[in-house]
Design a protein around this motif. Structure first.
Motif, PDB file in Angstrom:
ATOM      1  N   TYR A 171      -5.308   0.514   1.059  1.00  0.00           N
ATOM      2  CA  TYR A 171      -4.137   0.878   1.849  1.00  0.00           C
ATOM      3  C   TYR A 171      -3.051  -0.201   1.898  1.00  0.00           C
ATOM      4  CZ  TYR A 171      -1.438   2.636   5.828  1.00  0.00           C
ATOM      5  OH  TYR A 171      -0.425   3.095   6.632  1.00  0.00           O
ATOM      6  N   ASP A 175       0.126  -4.119  -2.322  1.00  0.00           N
ATOM      7  CA  ASP A 175       1.062  -3.440  -3.226  1.00  0.00           C
ATOM      8  C   ASP A 175       0.253  -2.768  -4.331  1.00  0.00           C
ATOM      9  OD1 ASP A 175       3.160  -4.371  -1.730  1.00  0.00           O
ATOM     10  OD2 ASP A 175       3.511  -6.137  -3.007  1.00  0.00           O
ATOM     11  N   SER A 207      -1.669  -0.251  -3.880  1.00  0.00           N
ATOM     12  CA  SER A 207      -2.938   0.220  -3.343  1.00  0.00           C
ATOM     13  C   SER A 207      -3.213   1.650  -3.799  1.00  0.00           C
ATOM     14  CB  SER A 207      -2.924   0.152  -1.814  1.00  0.00           C
ATOM     15  OG  SER A 207      -1.950   1.063  -1.298  1.00  0.00           O
ATOM     16  N   SER A 235      -0.966   4.244  -2.060  1.00  0.00           N
ATOM     17  CA  SER A 235       0.449   4.225  -2.472  1.00  0.00           C
ATOM     18  C   SER A 235       0.603   4.860  -3.845  1.00  0.00           C
ATOM     19  CB  SER A 235       0.992   2.797  -2.458  1.00  0.00           C
ATOM     20  OG  SER A 235       0.302   1.994  -3.411  1.00  0.00           O
ATOM     21  N   ARG A 236      -0.347   4.613  -4.762  1.00  0.00           N
ATOM     22  CA  ARG A 236      -0.262   5.223  -6.078  1.00  0.00           C
ATOM     23  C   ARG A 236      -0.493   6.732  -5.993  1.00  0.00           C
ATOM     24  NH1 ARG A 236      -3.331   0.641  -7.547  1.00  0.00           N
ATOM     25  NH2 ARG A 236      -5.218   1.912  -7.840  1.00  0.00           N
ATOM     26  N   ALA A 264       0.370   8.516  -3.502  1.00  0.00           N
ATOM     27  CA  ALA A 264       1.597   9.098  -2.930  1.00  0.00           C
ATOM     28  C   ALA A 264       2.578   9.449  -4.031  1.00  0.00           C
ATOM     29  CB  ALA A 264       2.224   8.122  -1.933  1.00  0.00           C
TER      30      ALA A 264
END
Length: 598
Positions: A238, A241, A243, A246-247, A249
């Motif tokens: 979470y 950078d 994470s 995020s990928r 998303a």
């Protein structure tokens, strides 16, 4: 009634079949010819112990088979009992067969259906009663004398009640004795139990506590590493950078755009969103995970100490923690029991008093019944002794009863039957029964063991058996057997006495089928069916045969019994006279039966 007996490869008998009839059946023959072996075979058929030694030499299996006609008064009960075992009976006959193999094992069949020897023993009283050689001596036993009196008096049900009450009394006395032993050792046992209980209670184990503590110890020992792993996993999922979330998303945004163009992508987008939601929950749990774990040396030491205490208990009592807790409960119960021994002692004293009262009441009733019956037995026996040439005999039934309050009674123990004490409380009641006899005028009655000769015992035994068999009502031996077997009842008698015994057997045979082995011509003369048993050597092997005699053959056999090996005209004349003047002359069966040889 025993109709026939078939014997194969039993002792010295190769093959033998005898068809018996009603009335008096006599077996005669030289000593050692096998007469008593026939009686032994019948006993085996009725449940006596089997042995491989009974098998004829060189053979693998011995067989004894008998056909019995059921007595009318017992037929219904016998058939009901056999039906419960799955045994069916046709034509009111029982075919009983017993086989013994070379390993000493036996099989039992009733009407070709296999049963146990226990079934045979249960049937035996209703079928045959066997009085073997030497039973005259058994008459000297006080227990045998008591059994005869009780049979005459019909005391079987009272005897059962007394026996049960005696067992309860003994059990209560034993429990009280054990408790008194516990009282002696109470102080020592109490101290030990308290020490063990305190040891466990001071630790206070809980079910499964050791497993919980082992998990906590492992976590505390690796607290720093646990924190690092949790934080690192949270960051990768979470916080960092690039994470995972995020990928994902970015992937979701692409699928959203794709679903606007192609509706088929909608379901794929929904699956992705569900997975991202689950990963978000995982990330949140990992974020809080590190907060719950911290290095705590003091707590780790406490856990180690607690585990060591639990392990000491498990090692001492050689069980797991659940077992230790069960032992704690057991120790607590035993300690509570020891502290209440006084109350238990009083309870057991009360139980013993109640059991003693029940026994005393039942034994008193049994004593009364015996004393009521004794004069009648005396009169019947003395009247019947006249039939066996003991016209002047006096027969007395002596009954001694234990005195209440004696030491043996209070202790609840059984006195021996030798008579050295009047306290003979037993499972058979509070009495000692002894038969006394005076065979000659002017002599006072004395114990059978002290004054009775073998001949007198034989005649007394026959008289007692006859009287008890003629007894009507529950408990009389007449309710027991339809066929009575006497194996050499003529031991120690001869002449006029033997004739008197023969007449008595003849009288008995009017009510029962009687089988008798005898060496006395004065007895054999009264036979309804006279069988001669002979032994010979053929082909190097001993064989035994049996044959029912015709009238002329009976003369020859009685002549042999009178004169021995030499049969002269004088002995034949004596034999004819015996037969012509017997009660059975002209009435016995003249039907000739074949002879079966081995």
């Amino acid at each position: 009634m025993l109709k026939s007996l078939n014997i194969s490869d039993f002792a010295v008998i190769r093959r033998l079949r005898i068809d018996f009839g009603r009335g008096l059946n006599l077996l005669t023959g030289e000593t050692g010819s096998g007469k008593s072996i026939i009686v032994d075979a019948l006993g085996l058929l009725l449940g006596n112990r089997a042995s491989a030694e009974l098998i004829r030499t060189g053979e693998e299996v011995a067989l004894v088979e008998g056909v019995f006609e059921l007595p009318e008064e017992k037929e219904k009960v016998i058939l009901e009992n056999l039906a419960e075992l799955g045994v069916t009976v046709e034509d009111e006959e029982l075919l009983i067969r017993r086989e013994i193999n070379s390993r000493g094992r036996s099989r039992v069949f009733i009407n070709d259906q296999q049963v146990t020897t226990a079934t045979l023993r249960a049937l035996q009283p209703a079928l045959v009663e066997i009085h073997g050689q030497g039973e005259q001596r058994a008459l000297l036993s006080p227990q045998s004398q008591m059994d005869l009196l009780d049979a005459f008096a019909g005391c079987q049900e009272l005897r059962r009640r007394v026996s049960e009450a005696f067992a309860e009394r003994q059990e209560a006395a034993k429990a009280l004795e054990q408790l008194r032993g516990e009282l002696i050792n109470r102080e020592r046992d109490t101290e030990l139990l308290r020490f063990q209980l305190t040891e466990i209670e001071s630790v206070g184990p809980r079910p499964g506590e050791d497993l919980e503590l082992q998990g906590e110890r492992k976590l505390l020992a690796h607290a720093e590493r646990v924190s690092q792993l949790g934080s690192g996993a949270y960051a990768e999922l979470y916080e960092d950078d690039g994470s995972v979330l995020s990928r994902l998303a970015a992937v979701r945004r692409q699928l959203e755009e794709l679903s606007k163009i192609d509706a088929r992508a909608v379901s794929t987008l929904e699956v992705l969103e569900t997975g991202m939601l689950s990963l978000t929950e995982v990330a949140e749990a990992l974020r809080r995970y590190g907060d719950r774990v911290e290095a705590n040396p003091l707590r780790l030491a406490e856990v180690e100490h607690r585990l060591a205490a639990l392990e000491r208990l498990k090692s001492k009592y050689k069980c797991d923690l659940r077992g230790v807790i069960e032992i704690q409960d057991e120790l607590s119960g035993r300690l509570s029991g020891l502290t209440n021994l006084s109350a238990r002692e009083q309870h057991l004293r009360d139980s013993l008093e109640r059991a003693d009262a029940l026994y005393t009441a039942a034994a008193r009733l049994l004593t009364e019944r015996r004393k009521e019956a004794a004069p009648g037995l005396e009169r019947r026996v003395m009247a019947d002794l006249r039939h066996v040439a003991l016209e002047q005999a006096r027969f007395v039934v002596l009954i001694e009863t234990a005195q209440p309050g004696s030491e043996r009674e209070a202790a609840g123990t059984q006195a021996p039957e030798s008579g050295e004490s009047t306290a003979f409380y037993t499972p058979r009641g509070a009495d000692r029964v002894e038969f006394l006899l005076s065979a000659n005028p002017g002599e006072s009655p004395r114990s059978l063991a002290r004054i009775a000769s073998g001949g007198e015992l034989s005649r007394l035994m026959l008289t007692l058996r006859t009287v008890c068999m003629d007894t009507e009502g529950a408990g009389g031996l007449s309710q027991s057997s339809e066929t009575v077997v006497f194996d050499e009842i003529d031991v120690g008698i001869g002449g006029r006495v033997a004739e008197a015994v023969g007449r008595r057997l003849k009288m008995l045979s009017k009510a029962r089928q009687v089988l008798c082995v005898t060496h006395q011509p004065q007895i054999a003369r009264f036979a309804d069916h006279h069988f001669v048993v002979e032994k010979a050597v053929r082909g190097g092997r001993t064989i035994t045969t049996a044959k029912e005699l015709e009238a002329g053959e009976r003369v020859g056999e009685l002549a042999r019994m009178i004169g021995g090996a030499e049969e002269v005209e004088t002995t034949r004349e004596a034999a004819r006279w015996l037969l012509d003047n017997s009660d059975t002359a002209g009435t016995r069966s003249r039907r000739k039966r074949g002879q079966t040889k081995s």
